[in-house]
Design a protein around this motif. Structure first.
Motif, PDB file in Angstrom:
ATOM      1  N   PHE A   1      18.658  24.447  15.362  1.00 36.54           N
ATOM      2  CA  PHE A   1      17.223  24.259  15.137  1.00 36.54           C
ATOM      3  C   PHE A   1      16.449  25.484  15.590  1.00 36.54           C
ATOM      4  N   LEU A   2      16.751  25.982  16.786  1.00 39.21           N
ATOM      5  CA  LEU A   2      16.031  27.142  17.311  1.00 39.21           C
ATOM      6  C   LEU A   2      16.248  28.360  16.430  1.00 39.21           C
ATOM      7  N   TRP A   3      17.490  28.588  16.022  1.00 40.15           N
ATOM      8  CA  TRP A   3      17.790  29.763  15.190  1.00 40.15           C
ATOM      9  C   TRP A   3      17.139  29.659  13.816  1.00 40.15           C
ATOM     10  N   THR A   4      17.151  28.470  13.241  1.00 33.99           N
ATOM     11  CA  THR A   4      16.554  28.291  11.915  1.00 33.99           C
ATOM     12  C   THR A   4      15.043  28.382  11.980  1.00 33.99           C
ATOM     13  N   TRP A   5      14.439  27.745  12.968  1.00 33.30           N
ATOM     14  CA  TRP A   5      12.985  27.742  13.100  1.00 33.30           C
ATOM     15  C   TRP A   5      12.441  29.154  13.330  1.00 33.30           C
ATOM     16  N   ASN A   6      13.149  29.946  14.109  1.00 38.77           N
ATOM     17  CA  ASN A   6      12.679  31.284  14.454  1.00 38.77           C
ATOM     18  C   ASN A   6      13.185  32.358  13.493  1.00 38.77           C
ATOM     19  N   HIS A   7      13.937  31.964  12.476  1.00 41.15           N
ATOM     20  CA  HIS A   7      14.475  32.948  11.538  1.00 41.15           C
ATOM     21  C   HIS A   7      13.381  33.411  10.574  1.00 41.15           C
ATOM     22  N   PHE A   8      13.348  34.711  10.319  1.00 39.85           N
ATOM     23  CA  PHE A   8      12.283  35.218   9.457  1.00 39.85           C
ATOM     24  C   PHE A   8      12.746  36.257   8.442  1.00 39.85           C
ATOM     25  N   ILE A   9      13.874  36.929   8.678  1.00 45.63           N
ATOM     26  CA  ILE A   9      14.266  38.033   7.794  1.00 45.63           C
ATOM     27  C   ILE A   9      14.600  37.518   6.396  1.00 45.63           C
ATOM     28  N   LEU A  10      15.466  36.508   6.312  1.00 48.79           N
ATOM     29  CA  LEU A  10      15.835  35.986   4.996  1.00 48.79           C
ATOM     30  C   LEU A  10      14.636  35.383   4.280  1.00 48.79           C
TER      31      LEU A  10
ATOM     32  N   PHE B   1      24.411  40.867  10.970  1.00 45.41           N
ATOM     33  CA  PHE B   1      23.662  40.076  10.005  1.00 45.41           C
ATOM     34  C   PHE B   1      22.916  40.961   9.017  1.00 45.41           C
ATOM     35  N   GLU B   2      22.411  42.095   9.494  1.00 49.54           N
ATOM     36  CA  GLU B   2      21.623  42.973   8.629  1.00 49.54           C
ATOM     37  C   GLU B   2      22.419  43.481   7.441  1.00 49.54           C
ATOM     38  N   SER B   3      23.750  43.587   7.594  1.00 45.37           N
ATOM     39  CA  SER B   3      24.580  44.088   6.500  1.00 45.37           C
ATOM     40  C   SER B   3      24.731  43.078   5.375  1.00 45.37           C
ATOM     41  N   LEU B   4      24.329  41.841   5.599  1.00 42.10           N
ATOM     42  CA  LEU B   4      24.485  40.794   4.598  1.00 42.10           C
ATOM     43  C   LEU B   4      23.243  40.585   3.742  1.00 42.10           C
ATOM     44  N   ILE B   5      22.126  41.165   4.134  1.00 42.25           N
ATOM     45  CA  ILE B   5      20.859  40.860   3.462  1.00 42.25           C
ATOM     46  C   ILE B   5      20.882  41.300   2.003  1.00 42.25           C
ATOM     47  N   THR B   6      21.306  42.541   1.745  1.00 45.73           N
ATOM     48  CA  THR B   6      21.312  43.052   0.370  1.00 45.73           C
ATOM     49  C   THR B   6      22.250  42.272  -0.539  1.00 45.73           C
TER      50      THR B   6
ATOM     51  N   LEU C   1      23.283  39.248  -0.184  1.00 45.41           N
ATOM     52  CA  LEU C   1      22.738  37.899  -0.314  1.00 45.41           C
ATOM     53  C   LEU C   1      21.595  37.860  -1.320  1.00 45.41           C
ATOM     54  N   TYR C   2      20.796  38.899  -1.330  1.00 50.30           N
ATOM     55  CA  TYR C   2      19.674  38.948  -2.285  1.00 50.30           C
ATOM     56  C   TYR C   2      20.191  38.905  -3.721  1.00 50.30           C
ATOM     57  N   PHE C   3      21.178  39.746  -4.026  1.00 51.26           N
ATOM     58  CA  PHE C   3      21.699  39.787  -5.394  1.00 51.26           C
ATOM     59  C   PHE C   3      22.485  38.518  -5.727  1.00 51.26           C
ATOM     60  N   GLN C   4      23.128  37.925  -4.736  1.00 52.61           N
ATOM     61  CA  GLN C   4      23.866  36.689  -4.993  1.00 52.61           C
ATOM     62  C   GLN C   4      22.910  35.541  -5.306  1.00 52.61           C
ATOM     63  N   MET C   5      21.833  35.420  -4.532  1.00 55.74           N
ATOM     64  CA  MET C   5      20.842  34.372  -4.794  1.00 55.74           C
ATOM     65  C   MET C   5      20.150  34.599  -6.142  1.00 55.74           C
ATOM     66  N   LYS C   6      19.954  35.859  -6.478  1.00 54.93           N
ATOM     67  CA  LYS C   6      19.346  36.174  -7.771  1.00 54.93           C
ATOM     68  C   LYS C   6      20.278  35.780  -8.910  1.00 54.93           C
ATOM     69  N   ALA C   7      21.578  36.027  -8.739  1.00 50.94           N
ATOM     70  CA  ALA C   7      22.550  35.654  -9.771  1.00 50.94           C
ATOM     71  C   ALA C   7      22.656  34.140  -9.913  1.00 50.94           C
ATOM     72  N   LEU C   8      22.458  33.425  -8.832  1.00 51.04           N
ATOM     73  CA  LEU C   8      22.505  31.964  -8.875  1.00 51.04           C
ATOM     74  C   LEU C   8      21.221  31.352  -9.426  1.00 51.04           C
ATOM     75  N   GLY C   9      20.190  32.160  -9.556  1.00 53.03           N
ATOM     76  CA  GLY C   9      18.926  31.672 -10.104  1.00 53.03           C
ATOM     77  C   GLY C   9      18.097  30.860  -9.128  1.00 53.03           C
ATOM     78  N   ILE C  10      18.329  31.026  -7.829  1.00 53.72           N
ATOM     79  CA  ILE C  10      17.573  30.254  -6.836  1.00 53.72           C
ATOM     80  C   ILE C  10      16.725  31.155  -5.951  1.00 53.72           C
ATOM     81  N   LEU C  11      16.521  32.398  -6.381  1.00 53.11           N
ATOM     82  CA  LEU C  11      15.662  33.309  -5.632  1.00 53.11           C
ATOM     83  C   LEU C  11      14.231  32.757  -5.614  1.00 53.11           C
TER      84      LEU C  11
END
Length: 260
Positions: A187-196, A102-107, A109-119
């Protein structure tokens, strides 16, 4: 099993005892305070400003869990019971998605969300989480639909039901245990998710409660009692949800074990 249960419960008991200690005294492991300071939870709730964080977490959960279940059910049903060209290769792609760190997707994803204008919006967390949870969700639902006897599909076909009608009227109602258990996990994974939430959302009030814990920890790192109280508050909804729906979760696991 008792030993394993002890290893699981001791950290939680330690955290709870630390949260109930007087704020002026450092926590002493499992030493239960002579007078439990339940007011620490009220102070922690106010200090962390948890009301908007709870609302934000609920909004993210509502955006992730139903859509993920719906798409995973469609894909699992199609890969299990419909003759899709290249279905095995598609399944292998989903299985390969389980192996990506999962850690390899963070960077990207950041630029993709920025390109989509929803950052800096909750949508920047909801969309990636749906995609990240999809390989497991599809694999989970496909495993359930594969275990359904072929006679069920044949009976629906004889009654004149097409693939769409068979899914909604026959297969999806039978998949309630699998859907319920998947909903609990998501629900558990989403509720406890914090990195993104930390990376893609700058405004603290739009993050999840778990994502806000990092910022709260840096601000109150010397107040261990307050940190422990906030951690207990964040964990409580997950524990309550699991306790309420644990029978559905166990039923799905046992059902898969018997049919498998």
């Amino acid at each position: 099993m008792v030993v394993l249960l002890a290893f699981t419960l001791v950290p939680f008991a330690t955290l709870l005892s630390a949260a109930l200690q007087p704020a002026t005294e450092p926590p002493q492991g499992l030493a239960w305070p002579s007078i439990s300071q339940w007011s620490n939870f009220v102070d922690a709730f106010r200090a962390a400003e948890m009301t908007p964080l709870l609302v934000s977490s609920i909004m993210i959960v509502v955006g992730v869990v139903p859509i993920s279940i719906l798409i995973a059910s469609f894909a699992g049903y199609g890969l299990a019971l419909l003759r899709i060209p290249g279905g095995r290769w598609i399944l292998l792609v989903f299985i390969a998605g389980l192996t990506i760190p999962f850690e390899s997707l963070i960077t990207p994803l950041y630029f993709q969300m920025k390109a989509l204008g929803i950052l800096n919006t909750r949508l920047a967390v909801i969309l990636p989480l749906i995609g990240i949870f999809m390989p497991f969700g599809v694999f989970w639902m496909r495993s359930h639909f594969v275990a359904i006897p072929a006679e069920v599909s044949e009976a629906a076909k004889i009654d004149g039901a097409g693939p769409w009608q068979a899914f909604w009227r026959v297969h999806f109602p039978l998949a309630r245990p699998a859907v319920a258990s998947l909903a609990i996990l998501l629900f558990l994974w989403t509720w406890n998710h914090f990195i993104l939430a930390l990376v893609l959302i700058e405004e603290p009030t739009k993050r999840t409660v778990a994502g806000a814990l990092g910022a709260f920890q840096s601000q109150y790192q010397t107040q261990v009692v307050l940190l422990a109280a906030v951690s207990v508050l964040i964990m409580t909804p997950s524990i309550v949800v699991f306790m309420i729906f644990q029978r559905q979760f166990s039923k799905a696991l046992l059902e898969g074990a018997v049919k498998g």
